[in-house]
Design a protein around this motif. Sequence first.
Motif, PDB file in Angstrom:
ATOM      1  N   SER A 153       0.840  -1.197   0.000  1.00  0.00           N
ATOM      2  CA  SER A 153       0.000   0.000   0.000  1.00  0.00           C
ATOM      3  C   SER A 153       0.873   1.244   0.000  1.00  0.00           C
ATOM      4  CB  SER A 153      -0.899   0.027   1.237  1.00  0.00           C
ATOM      5  OG  SER A 153      -1.760  -1.086   1.261  1.00  0.00           O
ATOM      6  N   TYR A 154       0.405   2.264  -0.666  1.00  0.00           N
ATOM      7  CA  TYR A 154       1.143   3.513  -0.775  1.00  0.00           C
ATOM      8  C   TYR A 154       0.220   4.673  -0.378  1.00  0.00           C
ATOM      9  CZ  TYR A 154       4.276   0.627  -3.569  1.00  0.00           C
ATOM     10  OH  TYR A 154       5.117  -0.364  -3.991  1.00  0.00           O
ATOM     11  N   ASN A 155       0.775   5.621   0.319  1.00  0.00           N
ATOM     12  CA  ASN A 155       0.018   6.779   0.803  1.00  0.00           C
ATOM     13  C   ASN A 155       0.841   8.024   0.477  1.00  0.00           C
ATOM     14  OD1 ASN A 155      -1.996   8.244   2.093  1.00  0.00           O
ATOM     15  ND2 ASN A 155      -1.010   8.084   4.078  1.00  0.00           N
ATOM     16  N   ASP A 156       0.395   8.819  -0.475  1.00  0.00           N
ATOM     17  CA  ASP A 156       1.178   9.963  -0.945  1.00  0.00           C
ATOM     18  C   ASP A 156       0.423  11.271  -0.766  1.00  0.00           C
ATOM     19  OD1 ASP A 156       2.072   7.595  -3.174  1.00  0.00           O
ATOM     20  OD2 ASP A 156       3.677   8.771  -2.226  1.00  0.00           O
ATOM     21  N   TRP A 157       1.210  12.346  -0.583  1.00  0.00           N
ATOM     22  CA  TRP A 157       0.656  13.671  -0.328  1.00  0.00           C
ATOM     23  C   TRP A 157       1.164  14.688  -1.340  1.00  0.00           C
ATOM     24  CZ3 TRP A 157      -2.864  14.460   3.581  1.00  0.00           C
ATOM     25  CH2 TRP A 157      -2.997  13.443   4.520  1.00  0.00           C
ATOM     26  N   GLY A 158       0.320  15.658  -1.627  1.00  0.00           N
ATOM     27  CA  GLY A 158       0.757  16.789  -2.415  1.00  0.00           C
ATOM     28  C   GLY A 158       1.490  17.791  -1.538  1.00  0.00           C
ATOM     29  N   GLN A 159       1.980  18.854  -2.171  1.00  0.00           N
ATOM     30  CA  GLN A 159       2.777  19.837  -1.450  1.00  0.00           C
ATOM     31  C   GLN A 159       1.916  20.844  -0.706  1.00  0.00           C
ATOM     32  OE1 GLN A 159       2.076  19.965  -4.624  1.00  0.00           O
ATOM     33  NE2 GLN A 159       1.542  22.096  -5.091  1.00  0.00           N
ATOM     34  N   GLY A 160       0.643  20.872  -1.012  1.00  0.00           N
ATOM     35  CA  GLY A 160      -0.280  21.778  -0.339  1.00  0.00           C
ATOM     36  C   GLY A 160      -0.525  23.037  -1.143  1.00  0.00           C
ATOM     37  N   THR A 161      -1.731  23.538  -1.040  1.00  0.00           N
ATOM     38  CA  THR A 161      -2.089  24.796  -1.690  1.00  0.00           C
ATOM     39  C   THR A 161      -2.857  25.663  -0.681  1.00  0.00           C
ATOM     40  OG1 THR A 161      -3.152  25.796  -3.638  1.00  0.00           O
ATOM     41  CG2 THR A 161      -4.252  23.881  -2.683  1.00  0.00           C
ATOM     42  N   GLN A 162      -2.486  26.922  -0.616  1.00  0.00           N
ATOM     43  CA  GLN A 162      -3.068  27.816   0.374  1.00  0.00           C
ATOM     44  C   GLN A 162      -4.432  28.322  -0.081  1.00  0.00           C
ATOM     45  OE1 GLN A 162      -1.765  28.962   3.514  1.00  0.00           O
ATOM     46  NE2 GLN A 162      -3.852  29.767   3.708  1.00  0.00           N
ATOM     47  N   VAL A 163      -5.393  28.232   0.817  1.00  0.00           N
ATOM     48  CA  VAL A 163      -6.714  28.825   0.599  1.00  0.00           C
ATOM     49  C   VAL A 163      -6.933  29.847   1.718  1.00  0.00           C
ATOM     50  CG1 VAL A 163      -9.199  28.427   0.618  1.00  0.00           C
ATOM     51  CG2 VAL A 163      -7.690  26.820  -0.565  1.00  0.00           C
ATOM     52  N   THR A 164      -7.166  31.081   1.325  1.00  0.00           N
ATOM     53  CA  THR A 164      -7.391  32.144   2.290  1.00  0.00           C
ATOM     54  C   THR A 164      -8.746  32.788   2.010  1.00  0.00           C
ATOM     55  OG1 THR A 164      -5.025  32.586   2.456  1.00  0.00           O
ATOM     56  CG2 THR A 164      -6.512  34.287   3.274  1.00  0.00           C
ATOM     57  N   VAL A 165      -9.596  32.806   3.020  1.00  0.00           N
ATOM     58  CA  VAL A 165     -10.926  33.384   2.880  1.00  0.00           C
ATOM     59  C   VAL A 165     -10.991  34.630   3.752  1.00  0.00           C
ATOM     60  CG1 VAL A 165     -13.402  32.997   3.052  1.00  0.00           C
ATOM     61  CG2 VAL A 165     -11.874  31.079   2.529  1.00  0.00           C
ATOM     62  N   SER A 166     -11.220  35.760   3.122  1.00  0.00           N
ATOM     63  CA  SER A 166     -11.289  37.020   3.863  1.00  0.00           C
ATOM     64  C   SER A 166     -12.736  37.297   4.267  1.00  0.00           C
ATOM     65  CB  SER A 166     -10.749  38.166   3.017  1.00  0.00           C
ATOM     66  OG  SER A 166     -11.530  38.331   1.850  1.00  0.00           O
ATOM     67  N   SER A 167     -12.882  37.778   5.476  1.00  0.00           N
ATOM     68  CA  SER A 167     -14.242  38.050   5.979  1.00  0.00           C
ATOM     69  C   SER A 167     -14.629  39.508   5.798  1.00  0.00           C
ATOM     70  CB  SER A 167     -14.335  37.666   7.450  1.00  0.00           C
ATOM     71  OG  SER A 167     -13.349  38.351   8.189  1.00  0.00           O
TER      72      SER A 167
END
Length: 119
Positions: free
Chosen positions: A105-119
């Motif tokens: 079994s293999y479990n891989d991750w991406g590098q991540g992407t930022q999501v910013t929600v302004s109020s």
Amino acid sequence: QVQLVESGGGLVQAGGSLRLSCAISGTIFTINDMGWYRQAPGKQRELVAVISSGGVTNIADSVKGRFTISRDNAKHTVYLQMNSLKAEDTAVYYCNVRQQWFERSYNDWGQGTQVTVSS
């Protein structure tokens, strides 16, 4: 070696929408679950949504009714449609892929992407 390339993050106002994509390339075996996790500053990484190879989804209660996960098996891509975004959705979003090759079994991750929600 497998590569997960995420895209679609950014800055959006509360109530807005974003669509994240994660394309998988490289050594691809049998892709089972594909999912999205997120991590806000000072908090642990948490599950947002996951979709099985058969299309069964599991969505976190905090985003249910606002976020939708889907996948394109031919393109080895998983998507996260995020609507009615709230400030508390601000986090780094990570793509996750689980693969199987015979007994391994293999479990891989991406590098991540930022999501910013302004109020």
